[in-house]
Design an enzyme around this catalytic site. Structure first.
Site, PDB file in Angstrom:
ATOM      1  N   LYS A  10      -0.423 111.183  46.189  1.00  0.00           N
ATOM      2  CA  LYS A  10      -0.455 112.598  47.030  1.00  0.00           C
ATOM      3  C   LYS A  10      -1.376 112.551  47.984  1.00  0.00           C
ATOM      4  O   LYS A  10      -2.395 112.067  48.351  1.00  0.00           O
ATOM      5  CB  LYS A  10      -0.657 113.742  46.338  1.00  0.00           C
ATOM      6  CG  LYS A  10       0.067 114.444  45.040  1.00  0.00           C
ATOM      7  CD  LYS A  10       0.430 116.043  44.911  1.00  0.00           C
ATOM      8  CE  LYS A  10       0.299 115.984  43.436  1.00  0.00           C
ATOM      9  NZ  LYS A  10       0.589 117.666  43.014  1.00  0.00           N
ATOM     10  N   PHE A  58       2.908 129.345  43.689  1.00  0.00           N
ATOM     11  CA  PHE A  58       1.646 128.528  44.400  1.00  0.00           C
ATOM     12  C   PHE A  58       2.479 127.642  44.949  1.00  0.00           C
ATOM     13  O   PHE A  58       2.458 126.698  45.574  1.00  0.00           O
ATOM     14  CB  PHE A  58       1.465 127.711  43.420  1.00  0.00           C
ATOM     15  CG  PHE A  58       2.120 126.944  42.298  1.00  0.00           C
ATOM     16  CD1 PHE A  58       2.763 125.613  42.104  1.00  0.00           C
ATOM     17  CD2 PHE A  58       2.275 127.218  40.733  1.00  0.00           C
ATOM     18  CE1 PHE A  58       3.616 125.025  41.214  1.00  0.00           C
ATOM     19  CE2 PHE A  58       3.209 127.012  40.029  1.00  0.00           C
ATOM     20  CZ  PHE A  58       3.512 126.090  40.138  1.00  0.00           C
ATOM     21  N   ARG A  86       1.281 109.984  31.805  1.00  0.00           N
ATOM     22  CA  ARG A  86       0.722 111.103  31.984  1.00  0.00           C
ATOM     23  C   ARG A  86      -0.930 111.219  31.791  1.00  0.00           C
ATOM     24  O   ARG A  86      -1.776 111.653  31.846  1.00  0.00           O
ATOM     25  CB  ARG A  86       2.000 112.364  31.381  1.00  0.00           C
ATOM     26  CG  ARG A  86       3.290 112.760  32.520  1.00  0.00           C
ATOM     27  CD  ARG A  86       3.839 113.243  31.487  1.00  0.00           C
ATOM     28  NE  ARG A  86       3.661 115.006  32.266  1.00  0.00           N
ATOM     29  CZ  ARG A  86       3.456 115.885  32.759  1.00  0.00           C
ATOM     30  NH1 ARG A  86       3.797 115.284  33.826  1.00  0.00           N
ATOM     31  NH2 ARG A  86       2.846 117.166  32.571  1.00  0.00           N
ATOM     32  N   THR A  92      -3.168 118.274  35.166  1.00  0.00           N
ATOM     33  CA  THR A  92      -2.411 118.916  36.387  1.00  0.00           C
ATOM     34  C   THR A  92      -3.973 119.674  37.212  1.00  0.00           C
ATOM     35  O   THR A  92      -4.233 119.520  38.221  1.00  0.00           O
ATOM     36  CB  THR A  92      -1.689 120.096  36.328  1.00  0.00           C
ATOM     37  OG1 THR A  92      -0.533 119.432  35.350  1.00  0.00           O
ATOM     38  CG2 THR A  92      -1.481 120.264  37.566  1.00  0.00           C
ATOM     39  N   ARG A 103      -7.658 112.085  37.910  1.00  0.00           N
ATOM     40  CA  ARG A 103      -7.086 113.381  38.558  1.00  0.00           C
ATOM     41  C   ARG A 103      -8.881 113.664  38.252  1.00  0.00           C
ATOM     42  O   ARG A 103      -9.022 113.989  39.261  1.00  0.00           O
ATOM     43  CB  ARG A 103      -6.583 114.158  37.568  1.00  0.00           C
ATOM     44  CG  ARG A 103      -4.816 114.192  38.014  1.00  0.00           C
ATOM     45  CD  ARG A 103      -3.780 115.001  37.626  1.00  0.00           C
ATOM     46  NE  ARG A 103      -3.112 115.447  38.338  1.00  0.00           N
ATOM     47  CZ  ARG A 103      -1.491 115.619  37.375  1.00  0.00           C
ATOM     48  NH1 ARG A 103      -1.930 116.342  36.227  1.00  0.00           N
ATOM     49  NH2 ARG A 103      -0.478 115.537  38.546  1.00  0.00           N
ATOM     50  N   ASN A 113      -4.328 117.389  43.525  1.00  0.00           N
ATOM     51  CA  ASN A 113      -5.005 116.875  42.321  1.00  0.00           C
ATOM     52  C   ASN A 113      -4.121 115.300  42.241  1.00  0.00           C
ATOM     53  O   ASN A 113      -3.681 114.680  40.694  1.00  0.00           O
ATOM     54  CB  ASN A 113      -4.045 117.756  41.462  1.00  0.00           C
ATOM     55  CG  ASN A 113      -2.546 117.709  41.145  1.00  0.00           C
ATOM     56  OD1 ASN A 113      -1.708 117.529  42.407  1.00  0.00           O
ATOM     57  ND2 ASN A 113      -2.024 118.032  40.335  1.00  0.00           N
ATOM     58  N   HIS A 116       1.660 113.098  41.413  1.00  0.00           N
ATOM     59  CA  HIS A 116       2.686 113.559  40.805  1.00  0.00           C
ATOM     60  C   HIS A 116       3.228 112.799  39.761  1.00  0.00           C
ATOM     61  O   HIS A 116       3.111 111.157  40.065  1.00  0.00           O
ATOM     62  CB  HIS A 116       3.111 114.445  41.591  1.00  0.00           C
ATOM     63  CG  HIS A 116       4.466 114.354  40.921  1.00  0.00           C
ATOM     64  ND1 HIS A 116       4.916 115.409  40.103  1.00  0.00           N
ATOM     65  CD2 HIS A 116       5.824 113.980  40.289  1.00  0.00           C
ATOM     66  CE1 HIS A 116       6.093 115.869  39.705  1.00  0.00           C
ATOM     67  NE2 HIS A 116       6.597 114.531  39.658  1.00  0.00           N
TER      68      HIS A 116
HETATM   69  P1  CMP Z   1       2.496 118.436  40.017  1.00  0.00           P
HETATM   70  O1  CMP Z   1       2.334 117.587  38.796  1.00  0.00           O
HETATM   71  O2  CMP Z   1       3.405 117.377  41.383  1.00  0.00           O
HETATM   72  O3  CMP Z   1       3.916 119.311  39.427  1.00  0.00           O
HETATM   73  C1  CMP Z   1       3.877 120.678  40.706  1.00  0.00           C
HETATM   74  C2  CMP Z   1       2.265 120.854  41.563  1.00  0.00           C
HETATM   75  O4  CMP Z   1       2.385 121.831  42.096  1.00  0.00           O
HETATM   76  C3  CMP Z   1       1.494 120.283  40.397  1.00  0.00           C
HETATM   77  O5  CMP Z   1       1.431 118.832  40.448  1.00  0.00           O
HETATM   78  C4  CMP Z   1       0.306 121.080  41.555  1.00  0.00           C
HETATM   79  O6  CMP Z   1      -0.120 119.980  42.147  1.00  0.00           O
HETATM   80  C5  CMP Z   1       0.686 122.104  41.641  1.00  0.00           C
HETATM   81  N1  CMP Z   1       0.222 123.670  41.034  1.00  0.00           N
HETATM   82  C6  CMP Z   1      -1.095 124.464  42.049  1.00  0.00           C
HETATM   83  N2  CMP Z   1      -0.849 125.261  40.984  1.00  0.00           N
HETATM   84  C7  CMP Z   1      -0.142 125.400  39.814  1.00  0.00           C
HETATM   85  C8  CMP Z   1      -0.280 125.794  38.924  1.00  0.00           C
HETATM   86  N3  CMP Z   1      -1.027 127.466  38.423  1.00  0.00           N
HETATM   87  N4  CMP Z   1       0.332 124.957  37.686  1.00  0.00           N
HETATM   88  C9  CMP Z   1       1.058 123.970  37.576  1.00  0.00           C
HETATM   89  N5  CMP Z   1       1.170 123.082  38.851  1.00  0.00           N
HETATM   90  C10 CMP Z   1       0.507 123.973  39.647  1.00  0.00           C
END
Ligand code: CMP
Length: 134
Positions: A10, A58, A86, A92, A103, A113, A116
């Site tokens: 990212k 979000f 993962r 996350t 992360r 973060n 992805h």
């Molecule tokens: P990613 O794996 O890219 O998939 C969705 C993204 O939404 C996640 O990583 C986070 O960066 C972002 N995000 C922000 N808030 C939340 C949340 N409450 N739960 C899950 N993902 C979130």
């Protein structure tokens, strides 16, 4: 089984200049980079990629963040690639990510973060096709 998964480094991690460090983690875990592309996502591309999250509170912050700078997109291939990636990424929310994960080491917040990764084999196929076609 040998799987493929879609990974995105990212904008926060690209800006921190840690693409190489993250690639080394993939490689040392036995994941091979079989396609890669650096790209500035358009808002339409980011919204389409994260369409499953469209109704979440979000969503707008997520899209704003994903278009804030270039990302590095790759397909990773290897034994159990979806779960392996993962595990390498960690939770996350970086505050909850295990020590030694990408992360925990490179991310600042739940939006910024660092990476992805696809959450399932079926999702991985859709996500890989989204950026790399068949
Ligand atoms: P990613 O794996 O890219 O998939 C969705 C993204 O939404 C996640 O990583 C986070 O960066 C972002 N995000 C922000 N808030 C939340 C949340 N409450 N739960 C899950 N993902 C979130």
């Amino acid at each position: 089984a040998i799987e493929r998964t879609l990974s995105i480094i990212k904008p926060d991690a690209v800006a921190k200049n840690v693409i190489g460090k993250i690639y080394t983690r993939f490689e040392e875990a036995g994941l091979k980079i079989v396609a890669a592309q650096m790209k500035q996502l358009t808002r339409e591309e980011a919204e389409g990629f994260y369409a499953a999250h469209k109704e979440r509170g979000f969503f707008k912050d997520l899209v704003d963040f994903m278009v804030s700078g270039p990302v590095m997109i790759q397909a990773l291939e290897g034994e159990n690639a979806v779960l392996k990636n993962r595990e390498l990424m960690g939770a996350t929310d970086p505050k909850k990510a295990d020590k030694g994960t990408i992360r925990a080491d490179f991310a600042d917040s739940i939006d910024a973060n660092a990476v992805h990764g696809s959450d399932a084999v079926e999702a991985a196929a859709v996500e890989i096709a989204y950026f790399f076609g068949k």
